[in-house]
Write an enzyme that holds these catalytic residues in place. Structure first.
Site, PDB file in Angstrom:
ATOM      1  N   ARG A 173       0.851  -1.188   0.000  1.00  0.00           N
ATOM      2  CA  ARG A 173       0.000   0.000   0.000  1.00  0.00           C
ATOM      3  C   ARG A 173       0.890   1.243   0.000  1.00  0.00           C
ATOM      4  O   ARG A 173       1.849   1.323   0.773  1.00  0.00           O
ATOM      5  CB  ARG A 173      -0.880   0.061   1.248  1.00  0.00           C
ATOM      6  CG  ARG A 173      -1.814  -1.109   1.457  1.00  0.00           C
ATOM      7  CD  ARG A 173      -2.468  -0.975   2.817  1.00  0.00           C
ATOM      8  NE  ARG A 173      -3.228  -2.158   3.205  1.00  0.00           N
ATOM      9  CZ  ARG A 173      -3.551  -2.456   4.475  1.00  0.00           C
ATOM     10  NH1 ARG A 173      -3.164  -1.637   5.445  1.00  0.00           N
ATOM     11  NH2 ARG A 173      -4.230  -3.538   4.738  1.00  0.00           N
ATOM     12  N   HIS A 189       2.615  -3.201   5.382  1.00  0.00           N
ATOM     13  CA  HIS A 189       2.145  -3.120   3.994  1.00  0.00           C
ATOM     14  C   HIS A 189       2.857  -2.001   3.233  1.00  0.00           C
ATOM     15  O   HIS A 189       3.040  -2.090   2.015  1.00  0.00           O
ATOM     16  CB  HIS A 189       0.636  -2.869   3.952  1.00  0.00           C
ATOM     17  CG  HIS A 189      -0.206  -4.044   4.326  1.00  0.00           C
ATOM     18  ND1 HIS A 189      -0.508  -5.049   3.440  1.00  0.00           N
ATOM     19  CD2 HIS A 189      -0.812  -4.377   5.500  1.00  0.00           C
ATOM     20  CE1 HIS A 189      -1.284  -5.951   4.037  1.00  0.00           C
ATOM     21  NE2 HIS A 189      -1.472  -5.570   5.295  1.00  0.00           N
ATOM     22  N   ASP A 196      -2.382  -9.668   3.148  1.00  0.00           N
ATOM     23  CA  ASP A 196      -3.589 -10.198   3.770  1.00  0.00           C
ATOM     24  C   ASP A 196      -4.112 -11.291   2.852  1.00  0.00           C
ATOM     25  O   ASP A 196      -4.257 -11.065   1.642  1.00  0.00           O
ATOM     26  CB  ASP A 196      -4.647  -9.112   3.939  1.00  0.00           C
ATOM     27  CG  ASP A 196      -4.221  -8.026   4.920  1.00  0.00           C
ATOM     28  OD1 ASP A 196      -3.283  -8.270   5.698  1.00  0.00           O
ATOM     29  OD2 ASP A 196      -4.837  -6.937   4.897  1.00  0.00           O
ATOM     30  N   TYR A 224      -8.330 -11.487  16.513  1.00  0.00           N
ATOM     31  CA  TYR A 224      -7.637 -10.207  16.610  1.00  0.00           C
ATOM     32  C   TYR A 224      -8.544  -9.161  15.968  1.00  0.00           C
ATOM     33  O   TYR A 224      -9.166  -9.436  14.940  1.00  0.00           O
ATOM     34  CB  TYR A 224      -6.288 -10.274  15.884  1.00  0.00           C
ATOM     35  CG  TYR A 224      -5.426  -9.051  16.075  1.00  0.00           C
ATOM     36  CD1 TYR A 224      -4.678  -8.893  17.241  1.00  0.00           C
ATOM     37  CD2 TYR A 224      -5.378  -8.051  15.101  1.00  0.00           C
ATOM     38  CE1 TYR A 224      -3.893  -7.759  17.425  1.00  0.00           C
ATOM     39  CE2 TYR A 224      -4.599  -6.924  15.280  1.00  0.00           C
ATOM     40  CZ  TYR A 224      -3.864  -6.772  16.448  1.00  0.00           C
ATOM     41  OH  TYR A 224      -3.090  -5.660  16.637  1.00  0.00           O
ATOM     42  N   HIS A 227      -9.752  -8.769  12.055  1.00  0.00           N
ATOM     43  CA  HIS A 227      -9.063  -9.801  11.280  1.00  0.00           C
ATOM     44  C   HIS A 227      -9.824 -11.129  11.271  1.00  0.00           C
ATOM     45  O   HIS A 227      -9.226 -12.187  11.099  1.00  0.00           O
ATOM     46  CB  HIS A 227      -7.642 -10.021  11.824  1.00  0.00           C
ATOM     47  CG  HIS A 227      -6.689  -8.926  11.467  1.00  0.00           C
ATOM     48  ND1 HIS A 227      -6.760  -7.674  12.027  1.00  0.00           N
ATOM     49  CD2 HIS A 227      -5.649  -8.891  10.600  1.00  0.00           C
ATOM     50  CE1 HIS A 227      -5.803  -6.901  11.530  1.00  0.00           C
ATOM     51  NE2 HIS A 227      -5.121  -7.617  10.657  1.00  0.00           N
ATOM     52  N   ASP A 229     -11.927 -12.006   8.971  1.00  0.00           N
ATOM     53  CA  ASP A 229     -12.221 -12.450   7.604  1.00  0.00           C
ATOM     54  C   ASP A 229     -10.963 -12.633   6.759  1.00  0.00           C
ATOM     55  O   ASP A 229     -11.039 -12.828   5.548  1.00  0.00           O
ATOM     56  CB  ASP A 229     -13.169 -11.473   6.916  1.00  0.00           C
ATOM     57  CG  ASP A 229     -12.596 -10.058   6.791  1.00  0.00           C
ATOM     58  OD1 ASP A 229     -11.519  -9.793   7.377  1.00  0.00           O
ATOM     59  OD2 ASP A 229     -13.230  -9.220   6.116  1.00  0.00           O
ATOM     60  N   HIS A 230      -9.786 -12.552   7.370  1.00  0.00           N
ATOM     61  CA  HIS A 230      -8.541 -12.768   6.637  1.00  0.00           C
ATOM     62  C   HIS A 230      -7.407 -13.017   7.632  1.00  0.00           C
ATOM     63  O   HIS A 230      -7.584 -12.842   8.843  1.00  0.00           O
ATOM     64  CB  HIS A 230      -8.198 -11.557   5.755  1.00  0.00           C
ATOM     65  CG  HIS A 230      -7.808 -10.324   6.533  1.00  0.00           C
ATOM     66  ND1 HIS A 230      -8.733  -9.449   7.073  1.00  0.00           N
ATOM     67  CD2 HIS A 230      -6.591  -9.827   6.873  1.00  0.00           C
ATOM     68  CE1 HIS A 230      -8.112  -8.476   7.711  1.00  0.00           C
ATOM     69  NE2 HIS A 230      -6.802  -8.687   7.604  1.00  0.00           N
ATOM     70  N   HIS A 232      -3.486 -11.790   8.252  1.00  0.00           N
ATOM     71  CA  HIS A 232      -2.399 -10.870   7.895  1.00  0.00           C
ATOM     72  C   HIS A 232      -1.076 -11.546   8.233  1.00  0.00           C
ATOM     73  O   HIS A 232      -0.888 -12.054   9.345  1.00  0.00           O
ATOM     74  CB  HIS A 232      -2.534  -9.572   8.690  1.00  0.00           C
ATOM     75  CG  HIS A 232      -1.312  -8.706   8.641  1.00  0.00           C
ATOM     76  ND1 HIS A 232      -1.187  -7.655   7.756  1.00  0.00           N
ATOM     77  CD2 HIS A 232      -0.147  -8.743   9.357  1.00  0.00           C
ATOM     78  CE1 HIS A 232      -0.007  -7.079   7.945  1.00  0.00           C
ATOM     79  NE2 HIS A 232       0.645  -7.723   8.904  1.00  0.00           N
TER      80      HIS A 232
END
Length: 262
Positions: A173, A189, A196, A224, A227, A229-230, A232
């Protein structure tokens, strides 16, 4: 994901040959190294150089639990152990020495731009839809190099999950992108050190648990905040350019990761 058909066929043919024949095929790397990188000597403990550094990038994801493979160009015990795990994972003779069969497998896995077979620079540059690798704290070239190392770690994680696809939902990013998505002010990132990921075939907890063995020093997953749905994953321990300490930090409480349960 990309597949270089000619390269794959050439390497598959090489791997099917007896040991002596493999050596002779690898001696003509232009047939399938595809302009990325070609190793010209066996590597083992005590050797050093750029060829070791290139190897370390590709086996960084086979570091083992709570460990990392430093990209320092010195073939030490950690590099040998990672090479051995790589060899075991791909059914090669597991002696920790990088030679013709190990290189043949790496040539099979890498594409012309040196990215691993199942990940691409475009895929790792999708924090806000893609903006190149500029706009972060580092030069675009250094950020892109960090992203390459991240991809090879993801390739190892993917292999451990049964060679099933991992979907990268956010990679590099720029500062503007990081602000837009509400990322941490000094997010990994920004440096190309993070991704992710999600999976359609493995639970997020399985992904988070396996990531502990593949060179990631930052792991955040279910339980966490933000988090669920994914997962990291990042390489914060290797980042000497950020403001945080070079430590390991894992937290996925719903998966039994963190709070002394690592």
């Amino acid at each position: 994901m990309r597949v270089n058909t000619l390269k794959r066929v050439a390497v598959a043919f090489a791997l099917a040959l007896p040991g002596a024949a493999i050596a002779s095929v690898v001696a003509a790397p232009a047939a399938y190294a595809d302009g990325c990188y070609t190793w010209n000597r066996n590597l083992y403990q005590g050797r050093s150089g750029d060829d070791v550094r290139q190897l370390q990038i590709r086996v960084a994801g086979w570091a083992g639990s709570r460990d990392i493979v430093e990209n320092d160009g010195r073939y030490g015990p950690k590099t040998a152990a990672a090479v051995k795990r790589f060899q075991q994972a791909y059914g090669l003779r597991a002696d920790g020495i990088a030679g013709p069969q190990t290189y043949a497998k790496l040539y099979q896995l890498q594409d012309n731009d040196c990215t691993p077979a199942h990940f691409s620079y475009n895929e790792l540059d999708n924090g806000c839809g893609g903006s190149g690798y500029s706009g972060g704290p580092l030069s675009a070239a250094q950020t892109k190099q960090n992203a390459l190392r991240t991809m090879w770690k993801l390739e190892a994680l993917r292999k451990s999950l049964g060679d099933k696809p991992l979907n990268v939902t956010s990679g590099f990013r720029s500062r503007a992108c990081n602000n837009q998505v509400g990322g941490a002010s000094d997010s990994q990132h920004l440096y190309g050190h993070a991704a992710d990921v999600t999976s359609r075939t493995s639970s997020l907890c399985t992904v988070a648990r396996d990531a502990r063995n593949h060179g990631f020093s930052g792991i955040y997953g279910p339980g966490y905040p933000d988090h669920d749905d994914h997962v990291h994953v990042d390489s914060r321990r290797e980042n000497n350019s950020d403001s945080s300490s070079n430590t390991t930090n894992w937290s996925a409480p719903d998966c039994g990761i963190g709070a002394g349960n690592d």
